[in-house]
Design a protein around this motif. Structure first.
Motif, PDB file in Angstrom:
ATOM      1  N   VAL A   1      33.972  60.724  48.674  1.00 38.33           N
ATOM      2  CA  VAL A   1      34.845  61.475  47.602  1.00 38.33           C
ATOM      3  C   VAL A   1      36.223  61.444  48.100  1.00 38.33           C
ATOM      4  CG1 VAL A   1      35.532  63.895  46.762  1.00 38.33           C
ATOM      5  CG2 VAL A   1      32.870  63.310  47.156  1.00 38.33           C
ATOM      6  N   GLU A   2      36.946  60.692  47.289  1.00 37.06           N
ATOM      7  CA  GLU A   2      38.465  60.604  47.293  1.00 37.06           C
ATOM      8  C   GLU A   2      39.440  61.737  47.203  1.00 37.06           C
ATOM      9  OE1 GLU A   2      42.122  57.940  46.089  1.00 37.06           O
ATOM     10  OE2 GLU A   2      40.335  57.262  45.332  1.00 37.06           O
TER      11      GLU A   2
ATOM     12  N   ALA B   1      29.486  53.652  45.928  1.00 43.05           N
ATOM     13  CA  ALA B   1      29.072  52.418  46.754  1.00 43.05           C
ATOM     14  C   ALA B   1      30.304  52.273  47.547  1.00 43.05           C
ATOM     15  CB  ALA B   1      29.023  51.407  45.940  1.00 43.05           C
ATOM     16  N   PRO B   2      30.166  51.693  48.843  1.00 44.51           N
ATOM     17  CA  PRO B   2      31.317  51.611  49.804  1.00 44.51           C
ATOM     18  C   PRO B   2      32.582  50.984  49.195  1.00 44.51           C
ATOM     19  CG  PRO B   2      29.377  50.105  50.551  1.00 44.51           C
ATOM     20  CD  PRO B   2      29.185  51.159  49.314  1.00 44.51           C
ATOM     21  N   GLU B   3      32.547  49.920  48.266  1.00 45.65           N
ATOM     22  CA  GLU B   3      33.484  49.224  47.560  1.00 45.65           C
ATOM     23  C   GLU B   3      32.965  48.770  46.444  1.00 45.65           C
ATOM     24  OE1 GLU B   3      32.986  44.905  49.539  1.00 45.65           O
ATOM     25  OE2 GLU B   3      34.139  46.355  50.773  1.00 45.65           O
TER      26      GLU B   3
ATOM     27  N   GLU C   1      28.105  60.040  38.133  1.00 47.38           N
ATOM     28  CA  GLU C   1      28.695  58.595  37.872  1.00 47.38           C
ATOM     29  C   GLU C   1      29.523  58.149  38.873  1.00 47.38           C
ATOM     30  OE1 GLU C   1      29.091  57.360  33.697  1.00 47.38           O
ATOM     31  OE2 GLU C   1      27.489  58.894  33.351  1.00 47.38           O
ATOM     32  N   ASN C   2      29.673  56.842  39.127  1.00 40.88           N
ATOM     33  CA  ASN C   2      30.575  56.286  39.925  1.00 40.88           C
ATOM     34  C   ASN C   2      31.948  56.490  39.426  1.00 40.88           C
ATOM     35  OD1 ASN C   2      31.309  54.912  42.605  1.00 40.88           O
ATOM     36  ND2 ASN C   2      31.674  53.075  40.916  1.00 40.88           N
ATOM     37  N   GLU C   3      32.908  56.941  40.164  1.00 41.66           N
ATOM     38  CA  GLU C   3      34.372  57.266  40.100  1.00 41.66           C
ATOM     39  C   GLU C   3      34.456  58.353  39.016  1.00 41.66           C
ATOM     40  OE1 GLU C   3      36.359  53.590  38.759  1.00 41.66           O
ATOM     41  OE2 GLU C   3      35.515  52.353  40.376  1.00 41.66           O
TER      42      GLU C   3
ATOM     43  N   GLY D   1      37.671  66.076  43.832  1.00 40.87           N
ATOM     44  CA  GLY D   1      38.126  64.454  43.953  1.00 40.87           C
ATOM     45  C   GLY D   1      37.151  63.667  43.263  1.00 40.87           C
ATOM     46  N   THR D   2      37.520  62.389  43.403  1.00 41.80           N
ATOM     47  CA  THR D   2      36.636  61.188  42.684  1.00 41.80           C
ATOM     48  C   THR D   2      35.644  60.722  43.572  1.00 41.80           C
ATOM     49  OG1 THR D   2      38.606  60.607  41.722  1.00 41.80           O
ATOM     50  CG2 THR D   2      37.113  58.855  41.593  1.00 41.80           C
TER      51      THR D   2
END
Length: 95
Positions: A57-58, A33-35, A80-82, A28-29
């Motif tokens: 993880v989305e 961070a929470p948002e 890394e983020n995303e 997933g992605t």
């Protein structure tokens, strides 16, 4: 003929990890961070407790909290983020 690829990603994966490793339990992605714009769940040098959320993880529009399996100090953030992550991919090193 078998063609062997040496991409940057496969070379990075060979980095030696000496501490406990928190791996992604699914594809997933990853969100660190929470948002968007918020402070990351954990950073290098932070102390974590077993069960503490370290990332999300989305997968298929579901947000899955990733918890630390260890008590310790985060020594490396390996993604890394995303970034898209694979099943079993190392996310964090904790010593």
């Amino acid at each position: 003929l078998v063609k062997q690829e040496n991409t940057e990603e496969s070379i990075e994966q060979k980095e030696v990890l000496t501490g406990n490793v928190i791996n992604s339990p699914l594809v997933g992605t990853v969100y660190l961070a929470p948002e968007e714009g918020a402070k990351p769940f954990v950073q290098v040098g932070d102390t974590v407790k077993k069960g503490q959320v370290v990332a999300i993880v989305e997968a298929m529009k579901l947000m899955n909290e990733i918890e630390s399996e260890f008590d310790g100090v985060v020594t490396k953030v390996l993604v890394e983020n995303e970034q898209t992550v694979e099943y079993g991919q190392p996310l964090f090193e904790v010593e």
